[in-house]
Write a protein that holds these residues in place. Structure first.
Motif, mmCIF file in Angstrom:
data_model
loop_
_atom_site.group_PDB
_atom_site.id
_atom_site.type_symbol
_atom_site.label_atom_id
_atom_site.label_comp_id
_atom_site.label_asym_id
_atom_site.label_seq_id
_atom_site.Cartn_x
_atom_site.Cartn_y
_atom_site.Cartn_z
ATOM 1 N N GLY A 135 46.108 -17.713 6.913
ATOM 2 C CA GLY A 135 47.429 -17.998 6.352
ATOM 3 C C GLY A 135 47.442 -19.238 5.485
ATOM 4 N N TYR A 136 46.621 -20.214 5.840
ATOM 5 C CA TYR A 136 46.532 -21.417 5.013
ATOM 6 C C TYR A 136 45.937 -21.069 3.653
ATOM 7 C CZ TYR A 136 47.426 -23.860 9.376
ATOM 8 O OH TYR A 136 47.987 -24.282 10.545
ATOM 9 N N VAL B 113 53.772 -23.516 6.283
ATOM 10 C CA VAL B 113 54.565 -22.410 6.836
ATOM 11 C C VAL B 113 53.721 -21.132 6.843
ATOM 12 C CG1 VAL B 113 56.538 -20.891 6.386
ATOM 13 C CG2 VAL B 113 56.847 -23.364 6.378
ATOM 14 N N ALA B 114 53.050 -20.851 5.726
ATOM 15 C CA ALA B 114 52.187 -19.658 5.653
ATOM 16 C C ALA B 114 51.055 -19.759 6.667
ATOM 17 C CB ALA B 114 51.631 -19.496 4.241
ATOM 18 N N GLY B 115 50.445 -20.925 6.751
ATOM 19 C CA GLY B 115 49.331 -21.113 7.680
ATOM 20 C C GLY B 115 49.743 -20.980 9.136
ATOM 21 N N TRP C 152 50.650 -17.300 10.182
ATOM 22 C CA TRP C 152 49.468 -16.472 10.437
ATOM 23 C C TRP C 152 48.748 -16.931 11.711
ATOM 24 C CZ3 TRP C 152 47.893 -11.871 9.385
ATOM 25 C CH2 TRP C 152 46.568 -11.510 9.634
ATOM 26 N N LEU C 153 48.629 -18.235 11.898
ATOM 27 C CA LEU C 153 47.973 -18.764 13.098
ATOM 28 C C LEU C 153 48.681 -18.268 14.352
ATOM 29 C CD1 LEU C 153 45.835 -20.646 14.380
ATOM 30 C CD2 LEU C 153 47.471 -22.520 14.105
ATOM 31 N N PRO D 156 49.937 -23.308 21.814
ATOM 32 C CA PRO D 156 50.512 -24.488 21.125
ATOM 33 C C PRO D 156 50.169 -24.491 19.631
ATOM 34 C CG PRO D 156 48.568 -25.132 22.357
ATOM 35 C CD PRO D 156 48.810 -23.677 22.675
ATOM 36 N N VAL D 157 50.779 -23.593 18.877
ATOM 37 C CA VAL D 157 50.465 -23.390 17.463
ATOM 38 C C VAL D 157 50.672 -24.670 16.650
ATOM 39 C CG1 VAL D 157 51.136 -22.104 15.399
ATOM 40 C CG2 VAL D 157 50.903 -20.915 17.581
#
Length: 194
Positions: free
Chosen positions: A105-106, A145-147, A150-151, A160-161
């Motif tokens: 995602g990153y 936000v994108a990273g 997806w994470l 714990p994202v």
């Protein structure tokens, strides 16, 4: 309604012209810079810092939205075909296997961030400290936000994202943002004096 656009740094330095060959060379140089920035780790607390996000923002500011995003897409294509361009490669895998992993995602966020920051540069936001800092901040927010989305999808939202994918990087990102926002207006002043 027409919006005034300004030349980006690459256009200003190049005399306002950028042909196909020059664009290709800039994209190749930018993807090589991204590759290098992924491999160099700077000791930093609480985690080592790479300069990748700095370079993504830099490419957007310097190349503009289309060429900046295209340069990041070239970098991703290099990784997709198996070149060890990403941080932690080849140890953490190569190609699509790496890109579909927790940091995928990153990588997508890199493209969007370069485009957004480039759009801001075309509106002249990179010529003064505060607008440059705000533009870079928006680029970083979109990237993270994108990273993080997806994470969370890959590892599960019960994990714990934010502690894994955001909090440790905030001090380094703040330093990179400040460096970029302070440097761009100085470069523009130098170009104007020239």
């Amino acid at each position: 309604m027409t919006t005034t656009t300004y030349p980006t740094l690459s256009l200003a330095v190049g005399g306002g012209k950028r042909g196909a060959l020059r664009s290709i060379l800039l994209a190749l140089a930018g993807s090589a810079l991204l590759w290098t920035s992924a491999k160099v780790q700077i000791p930093f607390y609480p985690v080592p810092m790479t300069m990748q996000t700095f370079v993504v923002l830099f490419l957007g500011f310097v190349l503009g939205p289309r060429l900046g995003a295209a340069t990041v897409l070239l970098y991703l294509a290099e990784g997709l075909v198996g070149l060890p361009v990403f941080a932690g490669t080849p140890e953490k895998g190569l190609g699509l296997a790496y890109m579909a992993g927790p940091t995928g995602g990153y990588l997508v966020g890199f493209v969007i961030s370069a485009y957004i920051v480039g759009w801001c540069a075309e509106r002249g936001f990179d010529r003064r400290l505060v607008p440059a800092a705000l533009s870079a901040l928006v680029g970083l927010i979109v990237l993270y936000v994108a990273g993080l989305a997806w994470l969370g999808f890959v590892v599960g939202w019960d994990k714990p994202v934010l502690a894994w994918g955001l909090y440790p990087f905030l001090p380094g990102e703040g330093l990179k943002l400040a460096l970029l926002a302070a440097t761009l207006p100085l470069v523009w002043r130098g170009i104007v004096r020239r």
